[in-house]
Scaffold this motif. Structure first.
Motif, PDB file in Angstrom:
ATOM      1  N   SER A   1       0.836  -1.195   0.000  1.00  0.00           N
ATOM      2  CA  SER A   1       0.000   0.000   0.000  1.00  0.00           C
ATOM      3  C   SER A   1       0.871   1.246   0.000  1.00  0.00           C
ATOM      4  N   LEU A   2       0.254   2.373  -0.300  1.00  0.00           N
ATOM      5  CA  LEU A   2       0.980   3.634  -0.364  1.00  0.00           C
ATOM      6  C   LEU A   2       1.367   4.121   1.020  1.00  0.00           C
ATOM      7  N   SER A   3       2.599   4.495   1.163  1.00  0.00           N
ATOM      8  CA  SER A   3       3.036   5.161   2.386  1.00  0.00           C
ATOM      9  C   SER A   3       2.958   6.673   2.164  1.00  0.00           C
ATOM     10  N   TYR A   4       3.217   7.411   3.216  1.00  0.00           N
ATOM     11  CA  TYR A   4       3.251   8.876   3.136  1.00  0.00           C
ATOM     12  C   TYR A   4       4.238   9.337   2.061  1.00  0.00           C
ATOM     13  N   GLY A   5       5.432   8.784   2.093  1.00  0.00           N
ATOM     14  CA  GLY A   5       6.461   9.167   1.120  1.00  0.00           C
ATOM     15  C   GLY A   5       6.113   8.757  -0.296  1.00  0.00           C
ATOM     16  N   ASP A   6       5.456   7.586  -0.438  1.00  0.00           N
ATOM     17  CA  ASP A   6       5.053   7.124  -1.773  1.00  0.00           C
ATOM     18  C   ASP A   6       4.005   8.062  -2.369  1.00  0.00           C
TER      19      ASP A   6
ATOM     20  N   LEU B   1      10.797  14.500  -5.141  1.00  0.00           N
ATOM     21  CA  LEU B   1      10.904  15.864  -4.635  1.00  0.00           C
ATOM     22  C   LEU B   1      12.308  16.143  -4.110  1.00  0.00           C
ATOM     23  N   LYS B   2      12.833  15.235  -3.306  1.00  0.00           N
ATOM     24  CA  LYS B   2      14.161  15.432  -2.732  1.00  0.00           C
ATOM     25  C   LYS B   2      15.255  15.335  -3.792  1.00  0.00           C
ATOM     26  N   ALA B   3      15.022  14.514  -4.817  1.00  0.00           N
ATOM     27  CA  ALA B   3      16.015  14.371  -5.883  1.00  0.00           C
ATOM     28  C   ALA B   3      16.158  15.659  -6.681  1.00  0.00           C
ATOM     29  N   ALA B   4      15.102  16.486  -6.682  1.00  0.00           N
ATOM     30  CA  ALA B   4      15.147  17.753  -7.413  1.00  0.00           C
ATOM     31  C   ALA B   4      15.985  18.797  -6.683  1.00  0.00           C
ATOM     32  N   HIS B   5      16.269  18.536  -5.429  1.00  0.00           N
ATOM     33  CA  HIS B   5      17.063  19.473  -4.626  1.00  0.00           C
ATOM     34  C   HIS B   5      18.550  19.162  -4.840  1.00  0.00           C
ATOM     35  N   GLN B   6      19.141  19.819  -5.817  1.00  0.00           N
ATOM     36  CA  GLN B   6      20.520  19.518  -6.202  1.00  0.00           C
ATOM     37  C   GLN B   6      21.368  20.785  -6.280  1.00  0.00           C
ATOM     38  N   PRO B   7      21.957  21.198  -5.172  1.00  0.00           N
ATOM     39  CA  PRO B   7      22.857  22.342  -5.199  1.00  0.00           C
ATOM     40  C   PRO B   7      24.040  22.082  -6.130  1.00  0.00           C
ATOM     41  N   ILE B   8      24.539  23.143  -6.741  1.00  0.00           N
ATOM     42  CA  ILE B   8      25.662  23.019  -7.684  1.00  0.00           C
ATOM     43  C   ILE B   8      26.993  23.183  -6.966  1.00  0.00           C
ATOM     44  N   THR B   9      27.005  23.994  -5.934  1.00  0.00           N
ATOM     45  CA  THR B   9      28.239  24.270  -5.209  1.00  0.00           C
ATOM     46  C   THR B   9      28.178  23.651  -3.816  1.00  0.00           C
ATOM     47  N   GLY B  10      29.226  23.849  -3.064  1.00  0.00           N
ATOM     48  CA  GLY B  10      29.252  23.377  -1.685  1.00  0.00           C
ATOM     49  C   GLY B  10      28.852  24.450  -0.701  1.00  0.00           C
ATOM     50  N   ALA B  11      28.378  25.590  -1.203  1.00  0.00           N
ATOM     51  CA  ALA B  11      27.988  26.698  -0.324  1.00  0.00           C
ATOM     52  C   ALA B  11      26.800  26.302   0.546  1.00  0.00           C
TER      53      ALA B  11
END
Length: 300
Positions: free
Chosen positions: A41-46, A53-63
């Motif tokens: 069954s579907l979980s909250y994260g599913d 969503l988290k994979a889209a968060h991709q900073p380019i630098t180490g700042a």
């Protein structure tokens, strides 16, 4: 002063816990009773596709603050998407002559706008030195190119053809924006309702080039004055007018907070997208979306 609870307090707490239905671990309120097997069954994260969503968060630098910068803009785009959805739904009903249900949708727009404006307060915790550590990394990318924001502007009536150019390489973004810019705004639909109720609205206003910004029209102003002077007869139109003004008021607040955030972060440097930066944003503050609704206050 001692912070130790008196012995009689501990006894009272123990007594209350003992009298609760079931024990902390075995009662109906125990966490163990919650569903825990999500293999079928579907979980909250599913359900929320949190991995995507988290994979889209991709900073380019180490700042360190680039994470903040991306998070604030991601959240803002989600709110913009909701605002677009609610505006379109409200406009579809207004186009049918329905005035009550759209008020709820426009209220939701106002609340979402408040969240958008508050996002600038989080971003303001980033100092100029913090920003300069990663600003170079995203090149000419800029919020100026946000299709979500542009759609909100177009639906509210602020149209400029030049704003379509950054999206010409993406027909999935360009075509809906072009359609919105060529059709009536939410305010145009409100003016049609005035006419449908027998109030005088010039044909040149009702059937016009919708790609152009609205300008104050004296006859339209007189129609709104009639509404505001006889709210009992025109209560639904009066409520709609005030809700539209709420939307524009919040739109102005968002723009002002955007300006002050930019000024305190980069001063009057040029924007990354090629605009003059704070100067461009300051000029945009003069835009009036629903001119007669503001002028009516002076004439009453």
């Amino acid at each position: 002063m001692s912070t130790t609870l008196p012995r009689q307090c501990w006894k009272l707490l123990a007594s209350c816990a003992h009298e609760l239905p079931g024990s902390a671990q075995r009662g109906e309120n125990a966490p163990e009773r919650a569903h825990q097997d999500f293999s079928q069954s579907l979980s909250y994260g599913d359900y929320l596709h949190l991995d995507v969503l988290k994979a889209a968060h991709q900073p380019i630098t180490g700042a360190h603050d680039e994470h903040l910068f991306i998070a604030v803009h991601h959240v803002s785009e989600v709110w913009l998407g909701l605002i677009v959805r609610e505006l379109k739904a409200a406009m579809a009903l207004l186009d049918q002559g329905i005035t009550d249900a759209p008020l709820k949708m426009l209220t939701r727009v106002v609340r979402a706008q408040e969240q958008l404006t508050n996002a600038w307060e989080v971003l303001k915790t980033m100092t100029p030195a913090d920003y300069l550590l990663f600003r170079h990394a995203f090149g000419q990318a800029s919020g100026f190119q946000s299709a979500g924001y542009r759609m909100v502007e177009f639906l509210l009536g602020n149209r400029q053809g030049v704003m379509l150019r950054p999206h010409e390489h993406r027909s999935d973004l360009h075509d809906p924006l072009l359609e919105a810019m060529s059709g009536p705004s939410v305010y145009d639909l409100a003016l049609r309702l005035l006419a449908a109720r027998g109030l005088t609205v010039p044909a040149a206003v009702l059937v016009r080039d919708f790609t152009q910004k609205p300008v104050l029209n004296e006859e339209v102003l007189q129609a709104w004055l009639t509404v505001y002077r006889d709210t009992e007869t025109y209560w639904d139109l009066y409520e709609l007018a005030e809700k539209l003004l709420d939307v524009e008021d919040n739109f102005r607040r968002w723009r002002f907070n955007h300006l002050t955030t930019v000024e305190r972060t980069i001063g009057f440097k040029a924007g990354s997208g090629g605009t003059s930066g704070a100067g461009y944003l300051r000029q945009a503050l003069s835009t009036v979306l629903f001119p007669e609704l503001w002028e009516v206050r002076t004439r009453l």
